[in-house]
Scaffold this active site. Structure first.
Site, PDB file in Angstrom:
ATOM      1  N   GLU A 137      -6.630  -7.639  -0.564  1.00 32.02           N
ATOM      2  CA  GLU A 137      -7.133  -7.717   0.803  1.00 32.02           C
ATOM      3  C   GLU A 137      -8.630  -7.415   0.773  1.00 32.02           C
ATOM      4  O   GLU A 137      -9.036  -6.360   0.301  1.00 32.02           O
ATOM      5  CB  GLU A 137      -6.425  -6.686   1.708  1.00 32.02           C
ATOM      6  N   GLU A 173       0.813  -1.227   0.000  1.00 28.05           N
ATOM      7  CA  GLU A 173       0.000   0.000   0.000  1.00 28.05           C
ATOM      8  C   GLU A 173       0.844   1.273   0.000  1.00 28.05           C
ATOM      9  O   GLU A 173       0.882   2.016   1.001  1.00 28.05           O
ATOM     10  CB  GLU A 173      -0.976   0.006   1.182  1.00 28.05           C
TER      11      GLU A 173
HETATM   12  C1  GAL Z   1      -4.434  -2.465   4.904  1.00 33.88           C
HETATM   13  C2  GAL Z   1      -3.008  -2.970   5.023  1.00 33.88           C
HETATM   14  C3  GAL Z   1      -2.923  -4.205   5.880  1.00 33.88           C
HETATM   15  C4  GAL Z   1      -3.758  -4.051   7.109  1.00 33.88           C
HETATM   16  C5  GAL Z   1      -5.169  -3.751   6.717  1.00 33.88           C
HETATM   17  C6  GAL Z   1      -6.111  -3.628   7.896  1.00 33.88           C
HETATM   18  O1  GAL Z   1      -4.448  -1.083   4.695  1.00 33.88           O
HETATM   19  O2  GAL Z   1      -2.463  -3.239   3.760  1.00 33.88           O
HETATM   20  O3  GAL Z   1      -1.583  -4.442   6.212  1.00 33.88           O
HETATM   21  O4  GAL Z   1      -3.228  -3.017   7.879  1.00 33.88           O
HETATM   22  O5  GAL Z   1      -5.201  -2.544   6.020  1.00 33.88           O
HETATM   23  O6  GAL Z   1      -7.403  -3.335   7.473  1.00 33.88           O
END
Ligand code: GAL
Length: 634
Positions: free
Chosen positions: A315, A144
């Protein structure tokens, strides 16, 4: 192509003797990908130069032997503490001039070349070791970019880099002075070394100064990423991916994406609704446990384009997150709905974040597919259901849309430097146009600002594009459908000055923005026939036809048959009317969708998503709350 599911996993967080069982449970749930490694630098290199690959070798082996394909992340978002002793200047610096310290993550400045070399070194070592490992089926660079507001850093390294970047761009301080208009307020420079970063000035810094610093900062992200890509490609044929964020405009994703094989993004629908999406209190309450019905789709369409057709969700929110102001749980069914919506928008793979909720550290309140005690969390069964459903629906394809929306990061920086109205925001404007297209049930493609061919489309929207690129200017002039540009489109030079003659400047469009007004939230410009503009209104002049007017007779939409300029920022109902009016002319089929019901056509199927917290009817089929329905296209 069969769609697939995966999960983000941190073997270094768990005792080694449960890895095998974890892997077996992932496979049993129908997951085929596992992403690992992206925050593991300290465990890989506890002391500078002392590499410990053994645990990662074993983790890769255990996961791979279980039948999982691995996405290996480079660990550069979390440099270990010793790195600071080696590179004391690597910390990012905020706009107030304060270093942003160690103790969380992303504590590096993109301009720091010492850290960039460290990032090259660890990536090279990883790629050398695992580049031909049969279990490594994809790579993720860093994690990110931009997260926690880290694109722009006001460090000494950034100042040096920025001066050098300006010298290359402008060649002489004189040329820069002219481009920026530095005669104003006696701001001329006669040496590159006099130029500072655009922070800590008495009142607002000059807009082109701010814009160029945004360009420079974005270029550093591109360069940082490219270093890793080059190292990985030298040792591996597996695709290279980065996981972008939602509503993140601080760097040019089109440019980073050009170096990568696949674009992915991290989808947290409920976190985003509370944190970064405009909406009334009623809207936010209605979609509290589902997320905004258009936000995921917008980003799927944007990143599908950034990935030149290849999209993943790296994610996917599985339950409550920890980072939004409030963190409700999803309605039952949403972990399934979000995955299917991603597939319907062309995603190849959806990975849930994360496997097991960590009982320690910053994200201990963030749900996973398993609870901290390893019991199933609610989303696990939904993931399993999706994996079974995928088998019955192997490839739905990605349909070519007839409607497109142009999205440009430079414009976002330009308007951020010079909003002119306190609530003018490029993402917000583009998203309000996108929402209207979605409410009409249309499939949408998002296009880059240098797009040279609009011929696949009937309707193209290009709101807020500060300065048209030559290819897009030519493509608009040649367009045979209807292009609706504005507000604010092509009203500035590339240096964020006002062009003379005044813009926009497109062959075949005889419209000029003569005067610009921004409006406070409680003010409006009413349109004749109903509807209104909020936030923004431009007074248009020229020889073209006014296709819509304001109540007091100003053009609201003005132009030729094919090229039209929209003079203001329509509210939602007005946007619906404008889209409907143009779709009628173009003979494009639209739908009048109830709140929360959304459709997306693929090559083979029409998907219907019910984001509402109650059942809704689609052509005689009742779709439950948080339900998904699909039917073959005729
Ligand atoms: C994203 C990040 C992850 C984790 C996640 C939590 O922004 O890539 O590492 O922090 O959020 O929601």
């Amino acid at each position: 192509m069969k769609h697939t599911l995966g999960v983000c996993y941190y073997p270094e967080h768990w005792p080694e003797d449960i890895w095998e069982q974890d892997a077996a449970r992932m496979v049993a749930a129908g997951l085929s990908w596992v992403r690992i490694g992206e925050f593991s630098w300290q465990r890989l290199e506890p002391v500078a130069g002392d590499l410990r690959w053994d645990w990662l070798d074993r983790a890769i082996d255990v996961l791979g032997q279980a039948g999982l394909k691995i996405i290996l992340g480079t660990p550069t978002a979390t440099p270990p503490r010793w790195m600071l002793d080696k590179h004391p200047d690597m910390l990012p610096v905020d706009a107030q001039g304060r270093p942003r310290n160690f103790g969380s993550r992303r504590h590096y400045c993109f301009s720091d070349l010492g850290y960039r070399d460290e990032s090259r070194r660890i990536t090279r070592l990883m790629a050398q070791r695992y580049g031909s490992n049969k279990h490594i089926a994809a790579w993720q660079t860093d994690n990110e970019y931009a997260c926690h507001d880290t694109t722009r850093s006001y460090s000494d390294a950034a100042r040096t880099g920025f001066r050098d970047w300006l010298a290359q761009k402008y060649q002489s301080p004189d040329a820069l002075n002219r481009a920026w208009g530095n005669v104003f307020w006696s701001m001329d420079y006669d040496d590159w070394a006099q130029i500072d970063l655009p922070n800590l000035t008495v009142t607002e810094p000059n807009h082109p100064h701010v814009l160029d610093f945004a360009r420079y900062s974005s270029d550093q992200v591109v360069a940082f990423n490219r270093v890793q890509v080059d190292e990985i490609r030298a040792h591996s044929d597996a695709p290279i991916i980065h996981n972008y964020m939602g509503r993140e405009t601080s760097f040019d994703h089109w440019k980073v994406g050009a170096d990568l094989d696949i674009a992915s993004w991290d989808s947290y629908p409920i976190g985003f609704l509370s944190d970064r999406i405009e909406g009334s209190d009623d809207h936010k309450l209605m979609f509290l446990r589902q997320g905004d019905p258009d936000n995921q789709a917008f980003h799927h369409d944007l990143y599908r384009a950034v990935g030149r057709g290849r999209l993943w969700i790296m994610e996917q929110q599985p339950g409550p997150v920890n980072w939004a102001p409030y963190n409700p749980a999803p309605l039952p069914g949403m972990a399934r709905l979000w995955a299917w919506e991603a597939f319907a928008h062309g995603a190849e793979t959806v990975c849930y974040f994360r496997w097991r909720q960590a009982p320690f550290a910053q994200e201990q309140m963030h749900a996973g597919l398993l609870r901290p005690d390893s019991a199933d969390a609610p989303a696990l069964a939904e993931a399993q259901q999706v994996s079974q459903e995928i088998n019955g629906l192997p490839d739905v394809g990605t349909a070519q849309a007839q409607v497109a929306l142009v999205f440009d990061y430079e414009s976002a920086w330009g308007w951020e430097a010079q909003p002119q109205g306190a609530d003018f925001d490029m993402f917000r404007l583009a998203f309000s146009a996108y929402r209207a297209l979605r409410r009409a049930g249309l499939n949408i493609d998002i296009l880059p600002p240098d797009c040279a061919d609009l011929s696949p489309y009937k309707l193209v929207l290009a709101p807020g594009i500060m300065h048209l690129s030559d290819p897009l200017r030519a493509a608009l002039a040649a367009f045979k459908g209807i292009a609706l540009i504005g507000p604010r489109t092509d009203t500035k030079t590339e240096h964020l000055s006002i062009p003379t003659p005044l813009g926009p400047d497109i062959d075949g469009l005889d419209v000029t923005v003569a005067l610009t007004e921004s409006l406070p939230p409680n003010a409006q410009v009413k349109l004749s026939g109903g509807g209104r503009f909020l936030h923004w209104f431009e007074h248009l002049e020229g020889g073209d036809t006014a296709h819509m007017t304001t109540k007091d007779g100003h053009p609201a939409i003005m132009g030729s048959d094919n090229l039209r300029y929209l003079a203001g920022w329509p509210d939602a109902a007005t946007f619906d009317r404008i889209i409907g009016y143009h779709c009628d002319i173009l003979d494009l089929e639209t739908h009048s969708l109830p709140e929360g019901l959304r459709i997306r056509d693929t090559d083979t199927h029409r998907f219907v998503f019910n984001y509402a917290p109650h059942p809704q009817n689609w052509n005689g089929t009742e779709i439950p709350a948080a339900g998904v329905h699909w039917e073959p296209l005729a």
